[in-house]
Design a protein around this motif. Sequence first.
Motif: not given
Length: 1021
Positions: A116-128, A137-148
């Motif tokens: 059901r996820l529509q927005k995944l906002m992980l911008y500006n962290n230290s994910f690696g 599989h998150c077929v309803n995603l509208e925003s995927l923010s993985l920058g920085s």
Amino acid sequence: MAASLRQNQGFSLQSTDYMLKSNETDQLALLEFKAKVTHDPLEVLSSWNYSRHFCQWKGVTCSRRHQRVTALLLPSSLLQGSLSPHIGNLSFLRVLDIKNNSFRDEIPQEIGYLFRLQKLMLYNNSFGGQIPDNISHCVNLESLSLGSNEFVGKVPGNLGSLSKLRLLSVHYNNLSGEIPSSFGNLSSLEVLSATANQFVGQIPETLGELKRMRFIAFGVNKLSGEIPFSIYNLSSLSVFDFPVNQLQGSLPSDLGFTLPNLEELNVGENQFTGPIPASISNASNLLRLAIGGNGFSGKVPSLEHLHKLEWVSISWNHLGNGKKDDLEFVNSLVNASRLERLEGHVNNCGGMLPEAVGNLSTRLRKLSVGNNQLFGNIPSGLRNLVNLELLDLGDNQFTGRIPESIGYLQKLQGLGLNGNKFLGEIPSSIGNLTSLAILAFDENMLEGSIPSSLGKCQNLILLDLSNNNLTGTIPTEVIGLSSLSIYLDLSQNQLNGPLPSNFGILKNLGVLDVSENKLSGEIPNSLGSCVRLEQLVMNGNFFQGNIPSSFSSLRGIQNLDLSRNNLSGRIPKYFENFFFLQNLNLSSNHFEGEVPIKGVYSNSSAISLDGNDNLCGGISELHLSTCSIKESKQSRARSLKLIIPVVTVILLVTGMSCLIITSRRSKSKMEPATPPSALLASILRVSYENLFKATDGFSLENLIGAGSFGSVYKGVLNHDDHETLVAVKVLNLQHRGASKSFMAECQALRSIRHRNLVKIITSCASVDFQGNDFEALVYEFMVNGSLEEWLHPNREAPRNLNLLQRLSIAVDLASALDYLHHFCETPIVHCDLKPSNVLLDGELTAHVGDFGLAKFLPEATNNLSSNQSSSVGVKGTVGYAAPEYGMGSEVSTSGDVYCFGILLLEMFTGKRPTNEMFTGNLTLHNFVKEALPERLAEIVDPVLLVEKEEGGTSKANAHRQWTRCFSVKECLVSVLAIGVTCSSELPRERMSMEEVAAQLLSFRNKLIKNVRGQPATYVTA
């Protein structure tokens, strides 16, 4: 009827039971999320407990009907930790927003369960790690923010199946490989931001199918080939950003028609050729035109319809034909009322600078047309551009006088008029430009004297007046500009008289060139105080006398040219030990005597001694005469005068030492005492006499620091015919605990090795000339002194550290403490971390010193007496010592963490913990904690909030404006939050140095990573 009712009641009971179980699943998932958060300095998760329903927890949004978690909103909360795999159990989650935090490690694969996820906002962290492919599989995603973040590897191609995706941002990572052609299937995509990665190959043709695209950015990668023409036909595009790649081709002639909504066109630093399309003027919404660093040619078209323009950058191309109308386009910009930057340097533009330049927007901050073929006078209307910060007209053919009205531009920080044909005197109004940092008037035909009003420009870091016809003496006001740090070049003029005597103020100057003038008199001793000099060029003058002995302090010098003067006396022997000296030119003077043969003197290509008729000796390649017997006898006589008293002293000291040792042995037979330490016996490396000579008898001139346990002297230690600049710490054995401090420091430094710890060269346990016990430690010398001198400089020697320098020092210190706590065979606690115990080398790398209070952890001590690790005695300095030490607690690594936390706060606020403002319950810790994050500007050192901007001449490595995703403000808030956590009153609330080092390194890497050019303003929604 009853059965039906029972059936309905049963269904209701089952539904209620299902809801309770589902709610419990959500609650447990949230608690698992909290458990993975290692630090929460703002206590945003403090409400996450059983005292209230989880739907009332901060940052949690639930659906009304089923009370299921639909949104988790915790942006900019300074959280640290990793993302729990239990996040996949929040099956009703539609929004996960944890941007602008410090989460690390990989994104858990369980993220793919959130269909059901529509927005995944992980911008500006230290994910690696890699981006999980099951995000698809998150077929309803509208925003995927993985920058920085710190993602690596390829972007999963199956992300192309997210047909509802409107925003995809992966900029500022370490992603590689080609851009997936499957992205052409993202039919709803409006924003695609992938700047600052390592993408290769060509831009897929399929991207031209994304008809809703408004924003596309692939700057600072390794893309090649041509941009597909189908992308130029995306009529909805407002941002077209592809700078710093290896792209080629030309811009389509109908660009302004096919992209009518364009607001930003940035293809700078590529390999584009051909003309700038005349149709560009039809893109009436254009704000930024940045096409510099290519091969564009021809005439710049009219930009008259671009009234919204803020930035025009067409530098480093082949624009213009050397004709008088090449800058006609400037006339078309007079209606661009928002224009802030006009950059057209390094092209082929001819003609005069149009008078219309004075009618450009008063918001103009940067005007750069240097390195063209422009001629004529400076237009009088230029005085109207009162907000100009950079004016670069250098390397053209301008003539006439520099107008007095230049003084009206009081916000100028960089002024380059070099390489022209300006006449007359330098206007005195130049002193009105008090913000000026870079002034380049070199290579003109200026005459008259250097105006003393330049002394008002207290922010100058670079001054170049070389290659003119200037006369008179050098004003003391100019030499009094302590801000000068890059270079001061007055060469190739007609200046006369002696050099001013106040050169000692220029302690940070890197280059000084006064060659080819008519200067006379002796070289002032004060020049030896310019210890940061790398180039000193004084040839072609009338200087006389000896080379000052103070030049022995110029140990970073690389090029020293004193040729063609009237200097005399002997050639200094100490140049042998100048390891950085690459060129020494002493030719055409009157030097005499023996030429040394070591160091720079051993390389005939590095020295020039021609024209000194009375020199002898040296290496054979110099073809000098052999020194006479008389010279040798005089040399031996001088040596004997030194050797005889030295030998006498050695014999006396040896005899006295024997008597003392015999006396002590006799005494030990009568009195039980601790036997002499085997440690002291193993460190007798140098004698008292060696150190006495190295420091000129421990003279006050060489005293560089003093504390309760002793004093530190600067010295030059001779060893194996080499000289080494050292710092000698002499213990005050009359002070109680000094000898114990000496042993503790020896023991601590005996086996540890780390780039951020001060290196001990040798040590001494001996007796002085009077037979008194003498103990000293000899360290490598740190040319930039202590951090204390940089954080709290005196007025005579102002210093400053910028944000990146302070953050790098913090990383160095955290790395050192992490090593001491976790990587030594026996963990060591420093116990006295403070600015005066942090030393900086020539590269401003930090080194932790003074281990006089260092302790080995009690459970790890093997070869020390118990009182070396006990809690008895001093455990630090007031203001920095952990509060638990005042209540008798044993030393611990968390005590060092507290010291570090206080030091970190001091570094970024500029306030000592003992500042008089901190009284009662107000401490440095509380002062910062209560202000974060909203009132940052009230607590931070104001210098760190100032953005520097690129400007100046090609000679200066000028400051760059950082267009950051990880902003200065975010960095400061994050770093200060670490300081607050580390300086918590309770030890259990503090971080470990391992975590601190990792976090600070991450912050620094983000800042460094964002220095790669000037990309577009990225969408981070």
